[in-house]
Design a protein around this motif. Structure first.
Motif, mmCIF file in Angstrom:
data_model
loop_
_atom_site.group_PDB
_atom_site.id
_atom_site.type_symbol
_atom_site.label_atom_id
_atom_site.label_comp_id
_atom_site.label_asym_id
_atom_site.label_seq_id
_atom_site.Cartn_x
_atom_site.Cartn_y
_atom_site.Cartn_z
ATOM 1 N N LYS A 34 29.177 17.712 25.705
ATOM 2 C CA LYS A 34 29.213 16.587 26.644
ATOM 3 C C LYS A 34 29.607 17.019 28.058
ATOM 4 C CE LYS A 34 32.636 13.715 26.459
ATOM 5 N NZ LYS A 34 33.606 12.691 25.995
ATOM 6 N N TYR A 35 30.064 18.283 28.178
ATOM 7 C CA TYR A 35 30.491 18.778 29.489
ATOM 8 C C TYR A 35 29.518 19.807 30.071
ATOM 9 C CZ TYR A 35 34.996 16.567 28.567
ATOM 10 O OH TYR A 35 35.993 15.653 28.307
ATOM 11 N N LEU A 36 28.318 19.910 29.495
ATOM 12 C CA LEU A 36 27.340 20.868 30.005
ATOM 13 C C LEU A 36 27.076 20.613 31.492
ATOM 14 C CD1 LEU A 36 24.727 21.095 27.098
ATOM 15 C CD2 LEU A 36 26.416 22.799 27.787
ATOM 16 N N GLY A 37 27.169 21.678 32.277
ATOM 17 C CA GLY A 37 26.945 21.551 33.711
ATOM 18 C C GLY A 37 28.175 21.135 34.496
ATOM 19 N N SER A 38 29.280 20.867 33.796
ATOM 20 C CA SER A 38 30.500 20.439 34.487
ATOM 21 C C SER A 38 31.209 21.626 35.138
ATOM 22 C CB SER A 38 31.462 19.765 33.498
ATOM 23 O OG SER A 38 30.905 18.585 32.964
ATOM 24 N N THR A 39 32.018 21.316 36.127
ATOM 25 C CA THR A 39 32.854 22.326 36.780
ATOM 26 C C THR A 39 34.294 22.109 36.342
ATOM 27 O OG1 THR A 39 31.403 22.395 38.714
ATOM 28 C CG2 THR A 39 33.630 23.268 38.984
ATOM 29 N N PHE A 40 34.936 23.190 35.891
ATOM 30 C CA PHE A 40 36.295 23.071 35.371
ATOM 31 C C PHE A 40 37.314 23.695 36.318
ATOM 32 C CE2 PHE A 40 33.630 23.370 31.456
ATOM 33 C CZ PHE A 40 33.830 22.067 31.012
ATOM 34 N N GLN A 41 38.524 23.145 36.253
ATOM 35 C CA GLN A 41 39.662 23.681 36.995
ATOM 36 C C GLN A 41 40.772 24.022 36.008
ATOM 37 O OE1 GLN A 41 39.521 21.411 41.286
ATOM 38 N NE2 GLN A 41 40.519 20.368 39.602
ATOM 39 N N ILE A 42 41.596 24.992 36.375
ATOM 40 C CA ILE A 42 42.687 25.423 35.513
ATOM 41 C C ILE A 42 43.997 25.378 36.296
ATOM 42 C CG2 ILE A 42 42.368 27.871 36.108
ATOM 43 C CD1 ILE A 42 43.146 28.550 33.206
ATOM 44 N N GLY A 43 45.073 25.048 35.604
ATOM 45 C CA GLY A 43 46.361 24.979 36.286
ATOM 46 C C GLY A 43 47.520 25.076 35.309
ATOM 47 N N THR A 44 48.716 25.173 35.847
ATOM 48 C CA THR A 44 49.953 25.178 35.080
ATOM 49 C C THR A 44 51.086 24.818 36.031
ATOM 50 O OG1 THR A 44 51.414 26.492 33.653
ATOM 51 C CG2 THR A 44 50.355 27.642 35.469
ATOM 52 N N GLU A 45 52.244 24.506 35.490
ATOM 53 C CA GLU A 45 53.361 24.079 36.329
ATOM 54 C C GLU A 45 53.785 25.157 37.322
ATOM 55 O OE1 GLU A 45 56.505 22.842 33.802
ATOM 56 O OE2 GLU A 45 55.492 21.027 33.113
ATOM 57 N N LEU A 46 53.546 26.421 36.994
ATOM 58 C CA LEU A 46 53.981 27.515 37.858
ATOM 59 C C LEU A 46 52.968 27.861 38.947
ATOM 60 C CD1 LEU A 46 55.643 29.967 35.286
ATOM 61 C CD2 LEU A 46 56.741 28.331 36.823
ATOM 62 N N MET A 47 51.841 27.160 38.976
ATOM 63 C CA MET A 47 50.840 27.385 40.020
ATOM 64 C C MET A 47 50.954 26.296 41.082
ATOM 65 S SD MET A 47 47.570 28.447 37.599
ATOM 66 C CE MET A 47 46.384 28.242 38.938
ATOM 67 N N LYS A 48 50.894 26.696 42.340
ATOM 68 C CA LYS A 48 51.005 25.732 43.432
ATOM 69 C C LYS A 48 49.707 24.972 43.656
ATOM 70 C CE LYS A 48 54.557 28.421 45.818
ATOM 71 N NZ LYS A 48 54.931 29.149 47.062
#
Length: 205
Positions: A34-48
């Motif tokens: 269902k996410y084909l062609g989507s753009t993803f972002q990644i993060g965590t609490e230690l990243m600004k």
């Protein structure tokens, strides 16, 4: 535990991430039709700020170029990343957990640094006079400086001796057997190997 039928990201590599070095991370995704062609972002609490995720192969393998982390509260800490669909601002199940580590924390001298597990690639660096990751050092020290005693406890006792004492200092070795002889003035002391710890050893005057 995530449902095996649900969209999710998993299996990050590598599992060990040093502070101060931008380390690329690859991971896998599944049930993402269902996410084909989507753009993803990644993060965590230690990243600004969040980072961009790129597709490596056939919508199942992904890559994050990394982030130069800062952390000095503990030698290591577990870090769990979240993934979100950039267009919908919706988080997707993730089991992307790695260990972030700092060679400098609790390794204040060369002996403590060289006692670190080899998997961390910690070295005593001659230019910074500190324990840091090998890739951050331009001049690795092969041997530690001579031992230095900074304190003796107790500092008072009977003239005839026969009391236990503890010396504290730096670079006193990383193995019990390295201590060959101890003297107080010119008087030999008996070493208590069982009470030895890095940069600290017990003796009897």
């Amino acid at each position: 535990m995530p449902d095996d039928r649900c969209p999710q990201f998993e299996i990050p590599e590598p599992l060990l991430i040093p502070v101060g070095i931008k380390t690329p991370i690859q991971f896998q995704g599944k049930n993402l039709d269902k996410y084909l062609g989507s753009t993803f972002q990644i993060g965590t609490e230690l990243m600004k700020q969040v980072g961009e995720v790129t597709v490596v192969a056939d919508e199942s393998k992904y890559r994050f170029e990394g982030y130069k982390f800062e952390y000095d509260k503990e030698p290591e800490v577990n870090v769990t990343f979240y993934i979100e669909d950039k267009s919908m601002d919706r988080k997707i199940d993730s089991t992307l957990r790695v260990v972030l580590y700092n060679c400098s924390v609790r390794r204040e001298d060369c002996s403590l640094c060289k006692n670190a597990d080899q998997k961390y690639n910690c070295v005593w660096c001659g230019t910074t006079k500190s324990c840091i990751h090998r890739d951050l050092c331009t001049q690795e020290e092969g041997q530690c400086p001579p031992p230095t005693i900074t304190d003796v406890v107790p500092q008072e006792g009977p003239i005839k001796g026969q009391i236990s004492g503890t010396t504290k200092g730096s670079n006193s070795g990383i193995k019990r057997g390295i201590i060959k002889r101890i003297t107080a003035g010119e008087v030999p002391c008996s070493h208590s190997p069982k009470r030895y710890s890095f940069s600290r050893y017990c003796m009897r005057f």
